[in-house]
Design a protein around this motif. Structure first.
Motif, PDB file in Angstrom:
ATOM      1  N   PHE A 128      45.692  56.032  37.331  1.00 41.98           N
ATOM      2  CA  PHE A 128      45.472  54.652  36.944  1.00 41.98           C
ATOM      3  C   PHE A 128      44.084  54.245  37.419  1.00 41.98           C
ATOM      4  N   VAL A 129      43.315  53.666  36.520  1.00 40.60           N
ATOM      5  CA  VAL A 129      41.908  53.370  36.785  1.00 40.60           C
ATOM      6  C   VAL A 129      41.627  51.890  36.576  1.00 40.60           C
ATOM      7  N   ALA A 149      43.974  55.425  41.322  1.00 41.82           N
ATOM      8  CA  ALA A 149      45.139  55.682  42.171  1.00 41.82           C
ATOM      9  C   ALA A 149      46.174  56.442  41.358  1.00 41.82           C
ATOM     10  N   ASN A 150      47.100  57.085  42.061  1.00 37.86           N
ATOM     11  CA  ASN A 150      48.169  57.807  41.384  1.00 37.86           C
ATOM     12  C   ASN A 150      49.181  56.864  40.748  1.00 37.86           C
ATOM     13  N   GLU A 154      49.098  50.805  43.405  1.00 36.13           N
ATOM     14  CA  GLU A 154      48.229  51.175  44.527  1.00 36.13           C
ATOM     15  C   GLU A 154      46.757  50.845  44.275  1.00 36.13           C
ATOM     16  N   LEU A 155      46.419  50.468  43.058  1.00 33.85           N
ATOM     17  CA  LEU A 155      45.013  50.268  42.706  1.00 33.85           C
ATOM     18  C   LEU A 155      44.314  49.254  43.612  1.00 33.85           C
ATOM     19  N   MET A 158      42.741  50.442  46.891  1.00 41.08           N
ATOM     20  CA  MET A 158      41.701  51.465  46.894  1.00 41.08           C
ATOM     21  C   MET A 158      40.312  50.843  46.938  1.00 41.08           C
ATOM     22  N   LEU A 159      39.341  51.603  47.452  1.00 39.80           N
ATOM     23  CA  LEU A 159      37.957  51.160  47.500  1.00 39.80           C
ATOM     24  C   LEU A 159      37.257  51.498  46.182  1.00 39.80           C
ATOM     25  N   PHE A 160      36.296  50.666  45.803  1.00 36.76           N
ATOM     26  CA  PHE A 160      35.512  50.936  44.603  1.00 36.76           C
ATOM     27  C   PHE A 160      34.468  52.007  44.891  1.00 36.76           C
ATOM     28  N   MET A 161      34.181  52.796  43.856  1.00 35.01           N
ATOM     29  CA  MET A 161      33.132  53.797  43.909  1.00 35.01           C
ATOM     30  C   MET A 161      32.183  53.587  42.739  1.00 35.01           C
TER      31      MET A 161
END
Length: 262
Positions: A128-129, A149-150, A154-155, A158-161
């Motif tokens: 998932f993006v 994230a899987n 959970e998205l 998560m930290l941004f890249m």
């Protein structure tokens, strides 16, 4: 499109009233930490103001489906001057089974931010993006960032890249709202289900998007289409509609007006 396929699309439309399939290459760099732009907080402040503004008027497109179970639908949010400040498109790709949303924010009529959340099947294991892009102009991206994230829930943790600047087009969303392009509303026939009559509209091709609307009143335009149903297939229409919910909670589209274009 035969009657059985149209009937299938009607059922999907009734149940669905839920960036087209993401076709752009994310080109992510998993080793690169994202550094916010100098004025990124100004963009995000504007986005938050739009999201929290409960005075905006919401209008929507028809709910479109395909025979392969693809779905597409758009909501637009208008300010007091009836200018679009936000578009939200929801899609399901029937072939890949990917689904997601793309949200566009506009300022003075120009796209300034896009936020995509979608299921990506490009790898062995689906991810998932979320991808966010900030724009200098509607076609020139200042910066893009992503996180994955899987699991979808959970998205937000998560930290941004950093990723390649990516222009997420709002064309499909605008076309759906205006009943043009892939979402043009040409006459595709009538279908009766029990006591209910449905008008079906969409692209005049086998694998095109289609939408179904319940007919509640037989006016002169409906009679004209009924009396010449085969000959009128492919004739461009403009349709007005409302969404309604029945006692069981199902939502469906009701035809409120129709115009046959020359």
């Amino acid at each position: 499109m035969n009657v059985l396929n149209i009937f299938t699309c009607i059922l999907i439309s009734i149940f669905f009233i839920s960036c087209s399939s993401n076709e752009e290459n994310t080109e992510i760099d998993t080793n690169s930490t994202y550094t916010p732009m100098q004025n990124e907080d100004e963009y995000e402040k504007y986005v938050a103001e739009i999201d929290m503004n409960d005075t905006l008027m919401e209008v929507g497109s028809l709910s479109f489906t395909k025979e392969d179970a693809s779905e597409f639908e758009v909501s637009a949010f208008l300010d007091g001057k009836k200018k679009i400040v936000k578009l939200v498109q929801r899609f399901v790709n029937g072939q890949t089974k990917e689904y997601g949303t793309s949200t566009f924010y506009f300022k003075k009529g120009k796209k300034i931010v896009s936020k995509e959340r979608f299921e990506d099947h490009s790898n062995v294991k689906p991810k998932f993006v979320e991808r966010i892009s900030y724009y200098k102009t509607p076609e020139q991206v200042s910066s893009s960032k992503f996180r994955e994230a899987n699991f979808e829930e959970e998205l937000d943790q998560m930290l941004f890249m950093k990723c390649k600047p990516t222009n997420c087009s709002s064309k499909n969303a605008e076309d759906a709202l205006n009943q043009r392009g892939d979402f043009i509303t040409t006459f595709q026939g009538f279908v009766e289900t029990g006591k209910d009559l449905f008008l079906t509209v969409g692209e005049n091709k086998k694998d095109g998007y289609i939408s179904a609307l319940m007919v509640q009143a037989i006016d002169e335009n409906i009679k004209k289409l009924q009396n010449n149903e085969i000959l009128m297939i492919g004739k461009q229409l403009t349709v007005n509609f409302e969404r309604m919910t029945d006692a069981s909670g199902f939502q469906f589209q009701v035809l409120t007006g129709i115009k046959i274009l020359d």
